[in-house]
Design an enzyme around this catalytic site. Structure first.
Site, PDB file in Angstrom:
ATOM      1  N   TYR A 183       0.763  -1.164  -0.156  1.00  0.00           N
ATOM      2  CA  TYR A 183      -0.030  -0.088  -0.033  1.00  0.00           C
ATOM      3  C   TYR A 183       0.905   1.239   0.068  1.00  0.00           C
ATOM      4  O   TYR A 183       2.023   1.243   0.333  1.00  0.00           O
ATOM      5  CB  TYR A 183      -0.799   0.049   1.124  1.00  0.00           C
ATOM      6  N   CYS A 184       0.151   2.406  -0.354  1.00  0.00           N
ATOM      7  CA  CYS A 184       0.963   3.691  -0.381  1.00  0.00           C
ATOM      8  C   CYS A 184       0.092   4.811   0.058  1.00  0.00           C
ATOM      9  O   CYS A 184      -0.412   4.780   1.373  1.00  0.00           O
ATOM     10  CB  CYS A 184       1.728   3.787  -1.618  1.00  0.00           C
ATOM     11  N   ARG A 185      -0.275   5.742  -0.425  1.00  0.00           N
ATOM     12  CA  ARG A 185      -1.181   6.933  -0.123  1.00  0.00           C
ATOM     13  C   ARG A 185      -2.505   6.602  -0.233  1.00  0.00           C
ATOM     14  O   ARG A 185      -3.206   7.728   0.023  1.00  0.00           O
ATOM     15  CB  ARG A 185      -0.505   8.163  -0.674  1.00  0.00           C
ATOM     16  N   CYS A 189      -2.655   6.365  -5.804  1.00  0.00           N
ATOM     17  CA  CYS A 189      -1.162   6.478  -5.355  1.00  0.00           C
ATOM     18  C   CYS A 189      -0.698   5.288  -6.441  1.00  0.00           C
ATOM     19  O   CYS A 189      -1.126   4.200  -6.496  1.00  0.00           O
ATOM     20  CB  CYS A 189      -0.751   6.264  -4.127  1.00  0.00           C
ATOM     21  N   ALA A 192       2.420   1.792  -5.186  1.00  0.00           N
ATOM     22  CA  ALA A 192       2.244   0.311  -4.752  1.00  0.00           C
ATOM     23  C   ALA A 192       1.867  -0.460  -5.946  1.00  0.00           C
ATOM     24  O   ALA A 192       2.279  -1.810  -6.160  1.00  0.00           O
ATOM     25  CB  ALA A 192       0.828   0.338  -3.826  1.00  0.00           C
TER      26      ALA A 192
END
Length: 230
Positions: A183-185, A189, A192
């Site tokens: 995961y990221c933001r 985003c 990921a």
């Protein structure tokens, strides 16, 4: 011809809506919305924000001044640098509400998203509740691919921090026999997506989670915070 009479009532209404409009004007630029999302991950310097948003430092500073004038962000001098942060948690909640309204009302949002993620073979995000179940069962490795300062400012409990720029060189830190959920933001985003592409090419069973830390917080789920290293 209709003559309009300016009354105290009318002046009051005009003044109130003028103040409301300040927020609309502040977030009317796409780059300022991106800066708000970046700051939702944690405090950042102008230089860092400029790099993440593909802006010059001068342009990033101008956008931040607009957001600051609308009381959406605060700034604090730290040594040689100025660090920006959201004014309070209501700002990231406002950003999520705006994002959700756009998703509900603008079909173009889904079209642009589907076109990009389908082309990258990344349309299999793992939902938060499913991830939570797998984490509690110890079935997956949760991978946070954001910059380390964002990880320290708040991350999903149990997540391993490997920024996407370092992932290729640090693959041996991930157990190959377990599924990896990156995961990221948030849902838009792309870090990921890049991480999952790399992991799959190297033989990992990897998936992308749509939700980021602010989505996690919005659901009332716990977020871990680390003190910055000196």
């Amino acid at each position: 011809m209709v003559a309009f009479v300016t009354t105290p009532h009318r002046r009051f209404k005009d003044a109130i809506y003028e103040q409301f409009a300040r927020l609309g004007k502040a977030v009317s630029a796409p780059k300022r919305l991106e800066l708000l999302e970046l700051l939702s991950q944690g405090p950042r310097t102008v230089e860092s924000l400029a790099g993440q948003a593909s802006l010059s430092v001068a342009n990033a500073s101008q956008h931040l001044q607009v957001l600051r004038a609308a009381r959406l962000v605060d700034a604090e001098k730290r040594g040689l640098y100025v660090e920006y942060r959201l004014a309070d948690d209501d700002v990231w909640r406002f950003f999520l509400s705006l994002r959700g309204l756009a998703e509900a009302r603008l079909a173009e949002v889904e079209h642009v998203t589907r076109e990009y993620f389908t082309r990258r073979g990344a349309m299999e995000p793992v939902e938060g509740p499913e991830l939570l179940r797998r984490v509690r069962a110890g079935d997956v490795t949760v991978l946070d691919v954001r910059p380390v300062e964002e990880y320290r400012a708040g991350h999903i409990p149990g997540a391993i921090s490997i920024p996407v720029s370092e992932l290729k060189a640090r693959l041996d830190e991930l157990p190959k026999g377990r599924e990896v959920v990156a995961y990221c933001r948030g849902p838009y985003c792309v870090m990921a997506v890049e991480a999952v592409e790399l992991l799959r090419k190297r033989g990992f069973h990897a998936q992308r989670m749509e939700q980021g830390v602010i989505d996690w917080r919005a659901r009332g789920w716990r977020v871990e915070i680390e003190a910055a290293q000196s």
